[in-house]
Design a protein around this motif. Structure first.
Motif, short mmCIF file in Angstrom:
data_model
loop_
_atom_site.label_atom_id
_atom_site.label_comp_id
_atom_site.label_asym_id
_atom_site.label_seq_id
_atom_site.Cartn_x
_atom_site.Cartn_y
_atom_site.Cartn_z
N ASN A 142 -8.03 61.53 -31.88
CA ASN A 142 -8.20 60.09 -31.86
C ASN A 142 -6.88 59.42 -32.20
O ASN A 142 -6.40 59.50 -33.33
N MET A 143 -6.27 58.75 -31.21
CA MET A 143 -4.95 58.15 -31.39
C MET A 143 -4.95 57.06 -32.46
O MET A 143 -3.96 56.88 -33.17
N ILE A 144 -6.08 56.34 -32.62
CA ILE A 144 -6.13 55.25 -33.60
C ILE A 144 -6.28 55.80 -35.01
O ILE A 144 -5.55 55.42 -35.93
N ALA A 384 -9.43 45.75 -29.26
CA ALA A 384 -9.31 45.37 -30.67
C ALA A 384 -10.28 44.25 -31.04
O ALA A 384 -10.18 43.67 -32.12
N MET A 385 -11.23 43.94 -30.14
CA MET A 385 -12.19 42.85 -30.37
C MET A 385 -13.61 43.40 -30.40
O MET A 385 -13.84 44.58 -30.10
N ASN A 386 -14.56 42.57 -30.73
CA ASN A 386 -15.96 42.97 -30.80
C ASN A 386 -16.54 43.05 -29.39
O ASN A 386 -16.70 42.03 -28.72
N ASP A 548 -0.48 49.39 -32.86
CA ASP A 548 -1.48 48.52 -33.48
C ASP A 548 -1.15 47.08 -33.12
O ASP A 548 -0.12 46.55 -33.52
N LEU A 549 -2.06 46.42 -32.37
CA LEU A 549 -1.80 45.04 -31.94
C LEU A 549 -1.75 44.08 -33.12
O LEU A 549 -1.14 43.00 -33.01
N ASN A 550 -2.35 44.44 -34.25
CA ASN A 550 -2.28 43.57 -35.42
C ASN A 550 -0.89 43.55 -36.03
O ASN A 550 -0.53 42.62 -36.76
N LYS A 551 -0.09 44.57 -35.75
CA LYS A 551 1.29 44.61 -36.22
C LYS A 551 2.25 44.07 -35.16
O LYS A 551 3.35 43.63 -35.49
#
Length: 621
Positions: A142-144, A384-386, A548-551
């Motif tokens: 799992n890459m994440i 990255a969303m619901n 990570d899109l949050n970063k």
């Protein structure tokens, strides 16, 4: 009737045949002249549209969800995965030039589609095999959860993947321009009814494209997500096989244009001749140029039932330095010059057309760079969303790309049945508005897709970081809807523009330039990602360098694309006003040629016609 020409062409069986009827007699699959009541028309085009829908279904299911497979199964980093996808799609569209060249020069559109259709099918099969056999992929990881530290595919596993992927690229690339041009070849341009139907065909072809995309992004992506990528790739292979069955089923009904050898030789001859005579002075009287038709009446332009002959193009004033290739120079022995030193006005005008369309083509590259983001970063944005719709159903992020096509299957028929008839009353055009006007509208609208994407991404990131909440995936739907609407204008307008500007022997190649724009757009996307990462890494670690899109700062990258898009639109406005059609290939409404020629000075008529088509290029009032 046009004079017979003492030369030969090649029929579908590879046999030589005499050229007549303006060097462009359409032939059936046995190499015999076509019959208007038996060959061509919408009946024949339907089989080509079948291939269009099924091939798009197959390639879209792979291309639009490829980043998920590359990231999660092959374990390439996010930025590298995005570049693999954009490079693949870019290569597909770049190879369309090869497909157009082979079709116009040697194979013909039918055989080009058939041969490379099987090449594409073999690529889908190999992808399915790799996705099914664990020994052809790196160990599961799992890459994440692992923070991007999974074992990356290398060696024979990587080689097998890229071999399969680029067989798909080769087949699809060589297929695409020929699907459009072969379908359009089924309609006669000299028949007013079929000429009007030709414009309708381009809209129907885009509708078939939308249906293929819609099925791929809903049914096939769902299959990939819930049944595995091996089954998904297998279904793509099955769809491609059905497309080939559709193509073959219409064999006896097709109108086929004979091939004429390399299309680049006449172009090269003009450039060489113009350079050789660069010190010559062009005569003020263009009638002195070799092969000039400006002072010869051409009643009805009926040299060809389907395509304008290059030998009948009227002289235009642009790029006068190329006219030097038409200056006759007699030596002391009175010997005639070789084709590499003396060309006809028709040959020169053909080269002028190619040079003239390049700026229009260049202005659509940024448009396709925006498309690249919707197939890469926007898919990861959705991840990255619901994605929950109900308690038990989650929408695959790649399926978001189906949203504009759901809209377009209703909007395209509405455009054809409502907008075009109304616009036709005001403009007198079969297509309602000119292809250049249609492209311009799409380029303007596309900017707002990136504006929407930037605003939503900033909200998504802030919500995740500061509120520890996850936005619904439908927040990013507007960016897909806006771009889908812009694509309906730009993509169809560009294809129609290139096809209607083509002359004999160059239909597929000029149509391929449309797809080449996609290629450059996707390559530019890869370049921009690398360039932005390099520039921003000095201050913030890189806007797009993390997994990570949050970063990351994807929102800022989207704003950069929005700025480039609006600059590109204003550039297009300037260039489209500078462009004007050659009168004989202009889609503008023309006067009654039987009355105007012979009663009006040909030079005055040519000037007036040129000014008319130049005025028709204005995009906005």
């Amino acid at each position: 009737m046009a004079d017979r020409v003492e030369k030969t062409n090649i029929n579908l069986k590879g046999e030589s045949m005499p050229a007549f009827m303006g060097e462009n007699a359409s032939i059936d699959w046995r190499g015999r002249p076509c019959k208007s009541n038996k060959h061509g028309g919408m009946t024949a085009a339907v089989f080509v549209l079948g291939l269009q829908a099924f091939e798009m279904m197959a390639i879209a299911a792979v291309g639009n969800n490829l980043i998920t497979y590359v990231l999660n199964e092959m374990h390439f980093p996010l930025s590298k995965s995005a570049n693999i996808v954009t490079n693949f799609i870019g290569t597909v569209f770049l190879l369309s030039l090869l497909g157009g060249f082979l079709s116009d020069s040697y194979l013909g559109s039918f055989w080009t589609m058939l041969i490379f259709g099987f090449v594409e099918l073999s690529g889908f099969i190999l992808l399915s095999v790799q996705a099914h056999l664990p020994q052809l992929r790196p160990p599961k990881c799992n890459m994440i959860l692992e923070g991007g530290h999974c074992l990356e595919a290398k060696g024979y596993k990587s080689l097998f993947f890229f071999l399969a992927l680029y067989l798909v690229a080769l087949g699809s690339g060589c297929l695409k321009p020929n699907i459009i041009s072969h379908g359009a070849d089924q309609f006669r341009k000299d028949d007013s009814k079929q000429s009007k139907t030709l414009s309708t065909y381009f809209n129907i072809a885009y509708f078939a494209f939308c249906m293929g995309e819609l099925v791929a992004l809903t049914v096939l992506v769902w299959v990939q997500t819930h049944s595995g990528m091996d089954v998904g790739f297998g279904v793509s292979a099955a769809a491609m096989a059905m497309g080939l069955v559709s193509l073959i089923s219409g064999t006896t009904l097709y109108r086929n244009n004979p091939t004429r050898g390399s299309i680049f030789t006449p172009v090269a001859q003009v450039l060489v001749a113009a350079f050789t005579k660069r010190k010559q002075v062009c005569p003020s009287n263009t009638g002195m140029l070799h092969g000039s038709q400006n002072n010869v009446p051409n009643h009805g332009f009926a040299t060809s039932p389907n395509i304008i002959s290059a030998n009948n193009l009227l002289h235009t004033e642009k790029f006068r330095f190329l006219d030097k290739a038409c200056i006759k120079i007699q030596d002391s022995n009175g010997a005639s010059e070789s084709p590499w030193r003396l060309c006809t006005v028709g040959q020169v005008e053909q080269v002028k057309i190619i040079i003239s369309v390049i700026p229009i083509f260049a202005c659509t590259i940024i448009f396709n760079t925006i498309l690249a983001q919707l197939q890469t970063f926007s898919v990861q944005q959705g991840s990255a969303m619901n994605t929950r719709i109900t308690r038990s159903f989650h929408i695959p992020p790649a399926s978001l790309q189906s949203i504009p096509y759901i809209m377009l299957i209703f909007v395209v028929p509405l455009y054809e049945t409502a907008f075009v008839p109304i616009a036709r009353k005001f403009t007198g055009r079969d297509s309602g508005i000119s292809p250049l006007q249609r492209v311009g509208v799409g380029l303007f609208v596309a900017t707002f897709s990136m504006v929407s994407a930037a605003m939503v991404e900033k909200k998504r990131r802030n919500t995740a970081l500061h509120l520890n909440e996850t936005l619904s995936i439908f927040w990013i739907a507007p960016q897909f809807l806006i771009f889908g609407l812009s694509e309906m204008f730009t993509a169809v307008g560009l294809i129609e523009f290139f096809y209607k500007q083509s002359v004999e022997g160059m239909q597929s190649f000029l149509t391929a330039m449309t797809y080449c724009s996609y290629s450059f757009g996707f390559y530019l996307s890869s370049l921009l990602v690398s360039l932005v990462n390099k520039i921003t890494s000095k201050s913030s670690g890189g806007w797009l360098s993390h997994n990570d899109l949050n970063k990351d700062r994807l929102d800022l990258f989207y704003w950069v694309l929005a700025a480039l898009s609006i600059i590109n639109f204003f550039t297009y406005l300037f260039l489209s006003k500078w462009y004007f059609y050659n009168p004989l290939v202009s889609p503008s409404p023309q006067p009654d040629h039987h009355q105007s020629y012979g009663q009006e000075d040909p030079e005055i008529h040519r000037f007036n016609t040129s000014k008319q088509v130049e005025a028709d290029n204005i995009i906005l009032p």
